[in-house]
Design a protein around this motif. Structure first.
Motif, PDB file in Angstrom:
ATOM      1  N   LEU A   1      -2.272  -1.206  -3.639  1.00 33.98           N
ATOM      2  CA  LEU A   1      -3.263  -0.162  -3.416  1.00 33.98           C
ATOM      3  C   LEU A   1      -2.556   1.174  -3.330  1.00 33.98           C
ATOM      4  O   LEU A   1      -1.607   1.331  -2.561  1.00 33.98           O
ATOM      5  N   LEU A   2      -3.016   2.143  -4.122  1.00 33.02           N
ATOM      6  CA  LEU A   2      -2.464   3.493  -4.134  1.00 33.02           C
ATOM      7  C   LEU A   2      -3.482   4.450  -3.523  1.00 33.02           C
ATOM      8  O   LEU A   2      -4.629   4.507  -3.969  1.00 33.02           O
ATOM      9  N   ILE A   3      -3.064   5.203  -2.505  1.00 35.77           N
ATOM     10  CA  ILE A   3      -3.959   6.133  -1.822  1.00 35.77           C
ATOM     11  C   ILE A   3      -3.345   7.522  -1.803  1.00 35.77           C
ATOM     12  O   ILE A   3      -2.144   7.679  -1.563  1.00 35.77           O
ATOM     13  N   ASN A   4      -4.165   8.517  -2.040  1.00 32.45           N
ATOM     14  CA  ASN A   4      -3.738   9.911  -1.915  1.00 32.45           C
ATOM     15  C   ASN A   4      -4.906  10.742  -1.410  1.00 32.45           C
ATOM     16  O   ASN A   4      -6.070  10.367  -1.583  1.00 32.45           O
TER      17      ASN A   4
ATOM     18  N   ASP B   1      -2.859  -2.414 -13.061  1.00 36.54           N
ATOM     19  CA  ASP B   1      -3.671  -3.325 -12.265  1.00 36.54           C
ATOM     20  C   ASP B   1      -3.727  -2.939 -10.780  1.00 36.54           C
ATOM     21  O   ASP B   1      -4.396  -3.602  -9.983  1.00 36.54           O
ATOM     22  N   ALA B   2      -3.045  -1.861 -10.400  1.00 35.86           N
ATOM     23  CA  ALA B   2      -3.114  -1.383  -9.021  1.00 35.86           C
ATOM     24  C   ALA B   2      -4.470  -0.734  -8.759  1.00 35.86           C
ATOM     25  O   ALA B   2      -5.079  -0.151  -9.661  1.00 35.86           O
ATOM     26  N   GLN B   3      -4.951  -0.832  -7.526  1.00 35.00           N
ATOM     27  CA  GLN B   3      -6.161  -0.128  -7.123  1.00 35.00           C
ATOM     28  C   GLN B   3      -5.789   1.303  -6.747  1.00 35.00           C
ATOM     29  O   GLN B   3      -4.737   1.544  -6.166  1.00 35.00           O
ATOM     30  N   LEU B   4      -6.653   2.249  -7.068  1.00 36.19           N
ATOM     31  CA  LEU B   4      -6.401   3.659  -6.778  1.00 36.19           C
ATOM     32  C   LEU B   4      -7.557   4.233  -5.976  1.00 36.19           C
ATOM     33  O   LEU B   4      -8.721   4.080  -6.353  1.00 36.19           O
ATOM     34  N   LYS B   5      -7.229   4.907  -4.870  1.00 37.92           N
ATOM     35  CA  LYS B   5      -8.237   5.530  -4.022  1.00 37.92           C
ATOM     36  C   LYS B   5      -7.799   6.956  -3.676  1.00 37.92           C
ATOM     37  O   LYS B   5      -6.763   7.146  -3.036  1.00 37.92           O
ATOM     38  N   ILE B   6      -8.569   7.937  -4.130  1.00 39.05           N
ATOM     39  CA  ILE B   6      -8.332   9.329  -3.756  1.00 39.05           C
ATOM     40  C   ILE B   6      -9.361   9.697  -2.688  1.00 39.05           C
ATOM     41  O   ILE B   6     -10.567   9.613  -2.925  1.00 39.05           O
TER      42      ILE B   6
ATOM     43  N   VAL C   1       0.849  -1.190   0.000  1.00 40.24           N
ATOM     44  CA  VAL C   1       0.000   0.000   0.000  1.00 40.24           C
ATOM     45  C   VAL C   1       0.883   1.237   0.000  1.00 40.24           C
ATOM     46  O   VAL C   1       1.779   1.369   0.845  1.00 40.24           O
ATOM     47  N   SER C   2       0.637   2.140  -0.928  1.00 43.67           N
ATOM     48  CA  SER C   2       1.327   3.430  -0.977  1.00 43.67           C
ATOM     49  C   SER C   2       0.356   4.514  -0.545  1.00 43.67           C
ATOM     50  O   SER C   2      -0.742   4.625  -1.085  1.00 43.67           O
ATOM     51  N   ILE C   3       0.760   5.317   0.441  1.00 47.25           N
ATOM     52  CA  ILE C   3      -0.038   6.469   0.865  1.00 47.25           C
ATOM     53  C   ILE C   3       0.777   7.727   0.595  1.00 47.25           C
ATOM     54  O   ILE C   3       1.876   7.900   1.128  1.00 47.25           O
ATOM     55  N   ALA C   4       0.261   8.595  -0.259  1.00 48.67           N
ATOM     56  CA  ALA C   4       0.939   9.855  -0.601  1.00 48.67           C
ATOM     57  C   ALA C   4       2.352   9.606  -1.112  1.00 48.67           C
ATOM     58  O   ALA C   4       3.300  10.317  -0.743  1.00 48.67           O
ATOM     59  N   GLY C   5       2.493   8.595  -1.957  1.00 52.17           N
ATOM     60  CA  GLY C   5       3.799   8.266  -2.506  1.00 52.17           C
ATOM     61  C   GLY C   5       4.095   9.039  -3.782  1.00 52.17           C
ATOM     62  O   GLY C   5       3.267   9.071  -4.697  1.00 52.17           O
TER      63      GLY C   5
END
Length: 310
Positions: free
Chosen positions: A236-239, A260-265, A156-160
């Motif tokens: 999972l990518l989150i920002n 194929d990564a999931q993205l959540k803003i 999981v990346s948060i604000a990466g």
């Protein structure tokens, strides 16, 4: 090792429900000291999230001296309240500073990658957890991204950042001190060749002081757009939409690199997971230094749903 029993409100679930969790001080080695947050009832199906802090001397709670927000502490607690164990840890420089052994010129970006790998291996050897998930925040996103290539079941990346650090620095300089852009570009090109240089402009000391140049050289080797493509695990990518330090457009770049990564803003979330409805820099700075303000529950929900789907 010290254990503290904590009663906390369950963020998601039945109204008024409470979940117990344990908080255990746990050192992986002499440099890596942290806290393990666990659901009160664990089993062979319990997952573990290892949370990686951002840049600078950031501790296990997500804090630096004068910049306390408790972002990582709140995230770990909320995951444990949702039946996911979480480990947060002080970056090695925290311990080195306390011991008086910190040598800035000897630090490298790979040190932090090695540390995360060591933590993952420590918990893997216990064979207590179903899955090991790495969660990296800000600079910790790239650190976790590289470590996850061999040591994680999900990432999981948060604000990466979605760009190499040289591109980020140039963009920031163009906005804040445009007259220095050409000099910054020249200095970065030297570092990208693996060479150091004599700093002649004192105004550039915060970026390119001679003791930090070796670290910059090691950091510049990594392009998140390339590193994320090496991951063969769920991502999972989150920002936050109100993140003025790492904009949501960087998450979009990572998504483009790994479709194929999931993205959540998350609407109205800033860099340290707090809710804000303005892009004003002073308001953001003030909120980011208020440890009593909780993180947005939408963040835990997104991570919880992702992990439960693995």
């Amino acid at each position: 090792m010290k254990k503290i029993l904590i009663l906390a409100l369950l963020i998601f679930g039945k109204t008024g429900a409470q979940e117990k969790m344990t908080q255990q001080e746990l050192d992986v080695n002499s440099l890596l000291k942290g806290t393990l947050y666990s659901p009160d009832k664990t089993s062979k199906n319990t997952d573990l999230a290892i949370i990686i802090a951002g840049s600078g001397p950031t501790d296990r709670n997500g804090n630096q001296t004068g910049l306390e927000n408790n972002s990582l502490k709140y995230l770990a607690q909320s995951l444990a309240q949702n039946q996911i164990a979480a480990y947060t840890f002080d970056k090695r420089i925290i311990t080195q500073m306390a011991q008086g052994t910190l040598s800035e010129k000897d630090l490298s970006f790979e040190d932090f990658i090695t540390d995360v790998k060591a933590i993952a291996q420590y918990f893997k050897a216990q064979k207590k957890y179903r899955k090991i998930i790495l969660i990296g925040h800000s600079e910790g996103s790239l650190i976790g991204m590289v470590a996850a290539q061999t040591q994680a079941d999900a990432y999981v990346s948060i604000a990466g950042p979605g760009r190499p650090i040289d591109e980020v620095l140039i963009e920031q300089i163009q906005k804040q001190a445009p007259s220095m852009t050409a000099e910054v570009k020249e200095d970065l090109e030297i570092l990208k060749k693996g060479q150091t240089f004599e700093l002649k402009n004192p105004a550039m000391g915060i970026l390119f002081r001679e003791s930090v140049q070796p670290y910059m050289i090691s950091w510049l080797k990594y392009d998140p757009r390339k590193e994320i493509q090496k991951l063969k695990i769920p991502v999972l990518l989150i920002n936050g939409s109100r993140d003025i330090q790492v904009p949501a457009s960087d998450a979009a770049l990572l998504k483009t690199a790994k479709p194929d990564a999931q993205l959540k803003i998350i609407d109205n979330m800033n860099h340290v997971f707090k809710k804000i409805t303005t892009d004003d820099m002073m308001a953001n700075a003030t909120l980011s230094s208020q440890p009593q303000v909780p993180i947005m529950p939408e963040l835990t929900l997104a991570i919880n749903e992702f992990i439960k789907s693995l």
